[in-house]
Design an enzyme around this catalytic site. Structure first.
Site, PDB file in Angstrom:
ATOM      1  N   ILE A  97       0.825  -1.205   0.000  1.00 12.43           N
ATOM      2  CA  ILE A  97       0.000   0.000   0.000  1.00 12.43           C
ATOM      3  C   ILE A  97       0.861   1.258   0.000  1.00 12.43           C
ATOM      4  CG2 ILE A  97      -0.280   0.081   2.517  1.00 12.43           C
ATOM      5  CD1 ILE A  97      -2.833   1.077  -0.262  1.00 12.43           C
ATOM      6  N   GLU A 174      -7.369  -2.048   5.423  1.00 13.39           N
ATOM      7  CA  GLU A 174      -7.284  -2.607   6.776  1.00 13.39           C
ATOM      8  C   GLU A 174      -6.141  -3.598   6.888  1.00 13.39           C
ATOM      9  OE1 GLU A 174      -7.790  -5.997   6.451  1.00 13.39           O
ATOM     10  OE2 GLU A 174      -8.365  -5.559   4.394  1.00 13.39           O
ATOM     11  N   GLY A 316      -5.726  -7.072   0.838  1.00 19.77           N
ATOM     12  CA  GLY A 316      -6.203  -6.069   1.783  1.00 19.77           C
ATOM     13  C   GLY A 316      -5.313  -4.840   1.739  1.00 19.77           C
ATOM     14  N   GLU A 317      -5.167  -4.187   2.892  1.00 22.85           N
ATOM     15  CA  GLU A 317      -4.339  -2.977   3.048  1.00 22.85           C
ATOM     16  C   GLU A 317      -4.909  -1.760   2.324  1.00 22.85           C
ATOM     17  OE1 GLU A 317      -0.266  -3.559   1.850  1.00 22.85           O
ATOM     18  OE2 GLU A 317      -0.022  -5.396   3.018  1.00 22.85           O
ATOM     19  N   GLY A 318      -5.983  -1.921   1.547  1.00 23.21           N
ATOM     20  CA  GLY A 318      -6.456  -0.835   0.698  1.00 23.21           C
ATOM     21  C   GLY A 318      -5.838  -0.847  -0.681  1.00 23.21           C
TER      22      GLY A 318
END
Length: 350
Positions: A97, A174, A316-318
């Site tokens: 990210i 997240e 994830g992580e955006g």
């Protein structure tokens, strides 16, 4: 904590200008509909901002981190300690990210909503801790209702700070080992689905671990069935600290008429709760991508969402939300800058 701090006044978008907006889109130098989903995205943004110039200002990625008690049962390929390690990695700029945000000019903020042990001695992590990991949802509630309210209040303050700084787009990511278990449980509870339709392989677990994860999520739903009388109660019983704060932040951003870019499975579970609390939130949500997690497509269909990307992501992580940003900017830019047929002296094809 006053009740007023916990309620969200979210206006539905107005469709009164739809004809004006659609005509502006259709009269660009292209066949009607030729820009596909970018046209519907431009319409959505114009409904929120008005039919004149569309703006994407100070786009910001918020990554919410929290640990989950259920992770101690081995429902992931990684132990809970990895949440702490990845939050430190975010702060030091070494995660996927971080790379994407640097490439795309996205401001990145990392919020510690309640990982087991806080990261110390590193700048750039916002402390909004609700505890040191949630309760194990198959044994006890994840948290109290007061904790949910506190998380919502913190999230609202976070969004208000960005709104006051001029930001009008927030993207949601997240980090939390075990959070696909929590998200799947929330999905099953709210959508009234079989657990097997919601639980997936998350980080890439094997079949034995998947079976254990399925059993634990089923046990969690049975244990809390009578207590889950509304969406906030579902969060208290089954949620994660990061899912709670994402939900509150989405509600707060919609209240401020900001664009809300939703990442993958866990962020969509937060969006599902937010829409259940206030259906008007849905107007402000842009769904970035369809992830590989098996329940994600069902949630997207339930929310009548057509994601912008399908890249096989499951990180994830955006990351998916970040990668969708250029498409959102492209939708605003063609709406603002593309010539009309009359501007260009071209015979209209409408």
């Amino acid at each position: 904590m006053s009740q007023s701090s916990l309620s969200f006044q979210i206006e539905p978008v107005s469709k009164a200008q739809d004809q004006v907006i659609q005509q502006k889109i259709d009269l660009k130098t292209k066949p009607p509909g030729a820009l596909g989903m970018l046209e519907s995205l431009a319409l959505q943004i114009a409904r929120i901002q008005g039919p004149q110039q569309l703006q994407i200002v100070k786009p910001t990625m918020l990554v919410f981190a929290g640990d989950h008690g259920i992770a101690a049962e081995g429902v992931s390929i990684a132990p809970s300690e990895v949440t702490h390690q990845m939050v430190q990695n975010f702060a030091e700029g070494g995660a996927a990210i971080n790379v994407f945000c640097r490439q795309l000019g996205l401001t990145l903020e990392v919020i510690d909503c309640g990982i087991l042990t806080p990261v110390e001695g590193v700048e750039g992590i916002i402390d909004q801790r609700l505890g040191a990991g949630t309760g194990a949802i198959h044994l006890e509630p994840a948290m109290s209702l007061d904790c949910v309210d506190k998380g919502f209040a913190m999230a609202r303050e976070l969004i208000e700070r960005h709104h006051q700084a001029g930001c009008n787009l927030v993207a949601f990511g997240e980090m939390g080992i075990g959070n696909t278990s929590s998200a799947a449980a929330i999905m099953a509870a709210i959508m009234q689905l079989e657990v097997a339709d919601c639980v997936g392989r998350g980080t890439g677990i094997n079949s034995e671990t998947l079976a254990r994860k399925l059993t634990l999520v089923e046990l969690a739903l049975l244990s809390h069935q009578s207590a889950m009388t509304g969406p906030k109660q579902v969060l208290a019983c089954l949620g994660g600290f990061e899912i709670v704060q994402m939900t509150g932040a989405m509600l707060a951003a919609a209240e401020r008429k900001m664009l809300v870019v939703v990442d993958g499975f866990i962020a969509t579970a937060a969006a599902l709760v937010a829409v259940t609390i206030n259906a008007n939130v849905r107007d402000y949500l842009i769904f970035a991508h369809r992830s590989e997690e098996q329940g994600h497509q069902r949630m997207l269909e339930h929310l009548q969402a057509k994601p912008l990307l399908s890249l096989g992501l499951r990180l994830g992580e955006g990351t998916g939300a970040a990668l969708a940003l250029p498409l959102i900017q492209a939708a605003a830019n063609f709406y603002n800058q593309m010539a009309s047929f009359s501007d260009a002296g071209i015979e209209a094809v409408v």
